[in-house]
Design an enzyme around this catalytic site. Sequence first.
Site, PDB file in Angstrom:
ATOM      1  N   LYS A 279       0.840  -1.196   0.000  1.00 23.00           N
ATOM      2  CA  LYS A 279       0.000   0.000   0.000  1.00 23.00           C
ATOM      3  C   LYS A 279       0.878   1.250   0.000  1.00 23.00           C
ATOM      4  O   LYS A 279       1.884   1.322   0.703  1.00 23.00           O
ATOM      5  CB  LYS A 279      -0.910  -0.022   1.227  1.00 23.00           C
ATOM      6  CG  LYS A 279      -1.953   1.089   1.285  1.00 23.00           C
ATOM      7  CD  LYS A 279      -2.843   0.916   2.524  1.00 23.00           C
ATOM      8  CE  LYS A 279      -3.901   1.999   2.621  1.00 23.00           C
ATOM      9  NZ  LYS A 279      -4.750   1.830   3.839  1.00 23.00           N
TER      10      LYS A 279
ATOM     11  N   SER B 230      -9.679  -0.442   7.242  1.00 26.96           N
ATOM     12  CA  SER B 230      -9.182  -0.285   5.872  1.00 26.96           C
ATOM     13  C   SER B 230      -8.437  -1.487   5.315  1.00 26.96           C
ATOM     14  O   SER B 230      -8.062  -1.485   4.145  1.00 26.96           O
ATOM     15  CB  SER B 230      -8.278   0.952   5.780  1.00 26.96           C
ATOM     16  OG  SER B 230      -9.028   2.120   5.981  1.00 26.96           O
TER      17      SER B 230
ATOM     18  N   SER C 100      -9.674   2.171   3.067  1.00 28.92           N
ATOM     19  CA  SER C 100      -8.859   2.945   2.149  1.00 28.92           C
ATOM     20  C   SER C 100      -7.916   2.090   1.307  1.00 28.92           C
ATOM     21  O   SER C 100      -7.319   2.572   0.338  1.00 28.92           O
ATOM     22  CB  SER C 100      -8.010   3.963   2.932  1.00 28.92           C
ATOM     23  OG  SER C 100      -7.101   3.290   3.802  1.00 28.92           O
TER      24      SER C 100
END
Length: 513
Positions: free
Chosen positions: A88, A187, A163
């Site tokens: 990420k 997330s 997210s």
Amino acid sequence: MTDSTSSPTGSLTRRSAADLAALLRAGEVSAVEVATAHLDRIADVDPAVHAFLHVDGEDTLAQARAVDARRAAGEDLPELAGVPIAVKDVVVTRGTPTTAGSRILEGWLPPYDATLVTRLREAGLPMLGKTNMDEFAMGSSTEHSGYGPTRNPWDLDRIPGGSGGGSAAALAAFEAPLAIGTDTGGSIRQPAAVTGTVGVKPTYGSVSRYGLVALASSLDQAGPCTRTVLDAALLHEVIGGHDPLDSTSLPEPAVGYADAARQGLSGDLTGVRIGVVRELGGSGDAQGYQREVSAAFERSVAALTAAGAEVVEVSCPSFEAALAAYYLILPAEASSNLAKFDGMRFGLRVEPAEGPVTAERVMAATRGAGFGSEVKRRIILGTYALSAGYYDAYYGSAQKVRTLIQRDFTAAFEAADVLVSPTAPTTAFRLGEKLSDPLAMYLNDVATIPANLAGVPGISVPNGLDDAGLPIGLQILAPARADARLYRVGAAAETLLARSEGPVLDRIPEVAR
């Protein structure tokens, strides 16, 4: 979209990380072959999915060649050596663009690695690239990325969660066998639920936060994103453990997770006490929960009972205030953490179009141009909550609710070894459907937020499909430092679902095949 890269043992991109690791150890494939298969897959499908923000194929292959050379030299390598991974874009990586999904950090090349990246490199996991995300991890749909939304491989018109939608989508689209996410209020787990993958939020402090671009420091936690529970356990053992560079790091080593997962694969839960949380969709008439989500949860509880578990209902009354408390604590911490993005030290710098160039005016112009609407909204909320005259009424009261939530967890874990609930109240919604209503977007985190406020670990595992053929998630929560329980119960739930319905990802539409 098709996967043209295959080996005598079958399509490499559809293999689990554990299977790939076994093939690599046996010498049936090389790390370069595995990396090449996934890079080809990314080239094929990512223009439609947009899971990645940055891919450097040459660097990935160089890392893979280094692993092959170490193996050829007879070196005893870690179990996952040669298995590629996506990371990420909120995780700092030396010399590789790290943007946290924001234009304010566009093109920034960090001078150091996050601790978890250092551990991935030491374990020999070639990095495929950096995945898309909501800007500074603020969002539940990956529509708030400064670089455009990621799409759900199950239906390209739907969100992949947020997210960390990029990491979850990369797994569901078979672009990567492993990924790293971060979980501030769900997330990792919520994207896993809506993409039919596995996501784990470890105990707070059990995976180093050093090198994460901070959103809310008391809530943020990095963790594994995978397609199987065993893969998550293996990855957790790589990235977890004490880090002297992180003052909140726990002293315990990250061990025993893979053994717990392998124990759970039998599907036997004899003697395990499972608590159904009434306030997290555990009651049959839970408001806001999609009918198919509630039905799937009831089926999974029945299956766990049939597998030998003792199921009890528990009540955590303070959980009903968790969403409100979270959306005061998170913006408050975010307004403080994001103050460093001022156009002075690094990242974007925008000077005012006219008038004097002062520090205050440069800061205002830079933040106005570099931050998206959701980031601005939360900074304003957080600054207001921390302002003189309102601190005790808002931020202080939210912290008191947080203490009550922690007490509710303590009481619940006296009655049960783990707690279960749906991971998210609905399956993936359509892109743009909730952008005009921030409150509706925030409600997607209603079941995941309590774990972050209390610092306890949680996992989301696939739990079947709804009537539209979209994935549903089952959430399992354990006491702090008892992450191994997640892997045993999660692997058992995965096994029981596979026995009754087959693996969820086997039913993904052709768009991701």
